[in-house]
Design a protein around this motif. Sequence first.
Motif, PDB file in Angstrom:
ATOM      1  N   VAL A  17      -2.896 -35.107 -14.630  1.00  0.00           N
ATOM      2  CA  VAL A  17      -1.730 -34.478 -15.280  1.00  0.00           C
ATOM      3  C   VAL A  17      -0.130 -35.406 -14.600  1.00  0.00           C
ATOM      4  N   PHE A  18       0.082 -36.096 -15.079  1.00  0.00           N
ATOM      5  CA  PHE A  18       0.677 -37.295 -14.503  1.00  0.00           C
ATOM      6  C   PHE A  18       2.412 -36.929 -13.681  1.00  0.00           C
ATOM      7  N   GLU A  19       2.641 -37.819 -12.553  1.00  0.00           N
ATOM      8  CA  GLU A  19       3.779 -37.103 -11.993  1.00  0.00           C
ATOM      9  C   GLU A  19       4.812 -38.977 -12.273  1.00  0.00           C
ATOM     10  N   GLY A  20       6.116 -37.947 -12.061  1.00  0.00           N
ATOM     11  CA  GLY A  20       7.016 -40.071 -12.343  1.00  0.00           C
ATOM     12  C   GLY A  20       7.231 -40.583 -13.673  1.00  0.00           C
ATOM     13  N   PRO A  21       7.550 -41.545 -13.420  1.00  0.00           N
ATOM     14  CA  PRO A  21       8.330 -41.395 -15.241  1.00  0.00           C
ATOM     15  C   PRO A  21       6.664 -41.614 -15.897  1.00  0.00           C
ATOM     16  N   LEU A  22       5.512 -40.973 -15.396  1.00  0.00           N
ATOM     17  CA  LEU A  22       4.449 -40.678 -16.473  1.00  0.00           C
ATOM     18  C   LEU A  22       4.576 -38.951 -16.537  1.00  0.00           C
ATOM     19  N   LYS A  23       5.303 -38.412 -16.295  1.00  0.00           N
ATOM     20  CA  LYS A  23       5.301 -37.076 -16.709  1.00  0.00           C
ATOM     21  C   LYS A  23       5.765 -36.996 -18.262  1.00  0.00           C
ATOM     22  N   GLY A  24       4.646 -36.232 -18.076  1.00  0.00           N
ATOM     23  CA  GLY A  24       4.222 -35.750 -19.634  1.00  0.00           C
ATOM     24  C   GLY A  24       2.888 -35.713 -20.242  1.00  0.00           C
ATOM     25  N   LEU A  25       2.522 -37.042 -19.868  1.00  0.00           N
ATOM     26  CA  LEU A  25       0.483 -37.933 -19.959  1.00  0.00           C
ATOM     27  C   LEU A  25      -0.072 -36.649 -19.504  1.00  0.00           C
ATOM     28  N   VAL A  26      -1.194 -35.947 -20.183  1.00  0.00           N
ATOM     29  CA  VAL A  26      -2.144 -35.400 -20.112  1.00  0.00           C
ATOM     30  C   VAL A  26      -3.075 -35.395 -20.451  1.00  0.00           C
ATOM     31  N   LEU A  27      -4.332 -36.573 -19.575  1.00  0.00           N
ATOM     32  CA  LEU A  27      -5.642 -37.553 -20.617  1.00  0.00           C
ATOM     33  C   LEU A  27      -6.368 -36.532 -19.400  1.00  0.00           C
ATOM     34  N   ALA A  28      -7.284 -36.665 -20.827  1.00  0.00           N
ATOM     35  CA  ALA A  28      -8.428 -35.632 -20.103  1.00  0.00           C
ATOM     36  C   ALA A  28     -10.391 -36.400 -20.292  1.00  0.00           C
ATOM     37  N   GLU A  29     -10.676 -37.230 -19.146  1.00  0.00           N
ATOM     38  CA  GLU A  29     -11.689 -38.161 -19.142  1.00  0.00           C
ATOM     39  C   GLU A  29     -12.673 -37.420 -19.237  1.00  0.00           C
ATOM     40  N   ALA A  30     -14.396 -37.894 -19.530  1.00  0.00           N
ATOM     41  CA  ALA A  30     -15.603 -37.296 -19.713  1.00  0.00           C
ATOM     42  C   ALA A  30     -16.084 -38.928 -19.247  1.00  0.00           C
ATOM     43  N   GLU A  31     -16.937 -37.842 -18.716  1.00  0.00           N
ATOM     44  CA  GLU A  31     -17.959 -38.959 -17.519  1.00  0.00           C
ATOM     45  C   GLU A  31     -19.289 -38.783 -18.124  1.00  0.00           C
ATOM     46  N   PHE A  32     -20.415 -39.980 -18.542  1.00  0.00           N
ATOM     47  CA  PHE A  32     -21.147 -39.596 -19.575  1.00  0.00           C
ATOM     48  C   PHE A  32     -22.850 -40.987 -18.446  1.00  0.00           C
ATOM     49  N   THR A  33     -23.582 -40.726 -18.484  1.00  0.00           N
ATOM     50  CA  THR A  33     -24.911 -41.054 -17.937  1.00  0.00           C
ATOM     51  C   THR A  33     -25.708 -42.188 -18.854  1.00  0.00           C
ATOM     52  N   THR A  34     -25.217 -41.677 -19.948  1.00  0.00           N
ATOM     53  CA  THR A  34     -26.031 -42.583 -20.968  1.00  0.00           C
ATOM     54  C   THR A  34     -24.691 -42.488 -22.298  1.00  0.00           C
ATOM     55  N   ASP A  35     -25.808 -44.123 -23.006  1.00  0.00           N
ATOM     56  CA  ASP A  35     -24.841 -43.897 -23.794  1.00  0.00           C
ATOM     57  C   ASP A  35     -24.537 -43.242 -24.830  1.00  0.00           C
TER      58      ASP A  35
END
Length: 188
Positions: A121-139
């Motif tokens: 959940v970003f702050e400053g000029p990027l307020k309102g951007l909510v970005l979810a990231e999922a990391e993986f071990t394999t393709d």
Amino acid sequence: MIDKAGGVQGQTVHEGKYARVERERRFLLAEAPAPSAATVTRMITDRYLVGTRLRLRRAERSDGGCELKLTQKVPVALPGAVQGLITNTYLSSAEYDLLASLPAAVLSKARFSLPPFGVDVFEGPLKGLVLAEAEFTTDGEAQSFVPPPECVAEVTDDARFTGGRLVETSRPDLLQWLAEYGLHPTTS
């Protein structure tokens, strides 16, 4: 092999002695998660060192702990979850302070751990951007992942939603990009 733009050449990316392959998928969310739903919350300040592929990170946990690290990301110009190679070096406070004196562009965000996601959940000029990231071990894990319904749009292949690009993004540009995905955060 590294190309002149700092990316990995060729069609495959292999782990090295010090670097690992970074596999992640990124998704836009319409709103921030409830803080009580998170298993861990961190306040993150990323300093993208000018003229380099280096990121200096300070991650302060809600329990008072702090993680300091220097990261190098070598991107790959391929679609999909393989982002490139990543190398992390953990730092002492003195090492961090020395590197923090270098010129950098700064990005601040709260990160909520909601497995399998880290939700930023970003702050400053990027307020309102909510970005979810999922990391993986394999393709295979990355390819078979089915995002939950709260994911509005996948932006894995949209380079505008990478930290190195977001740190240089103006508020009007962010609002335009989000509108392209049907999102209209408040302008305050």
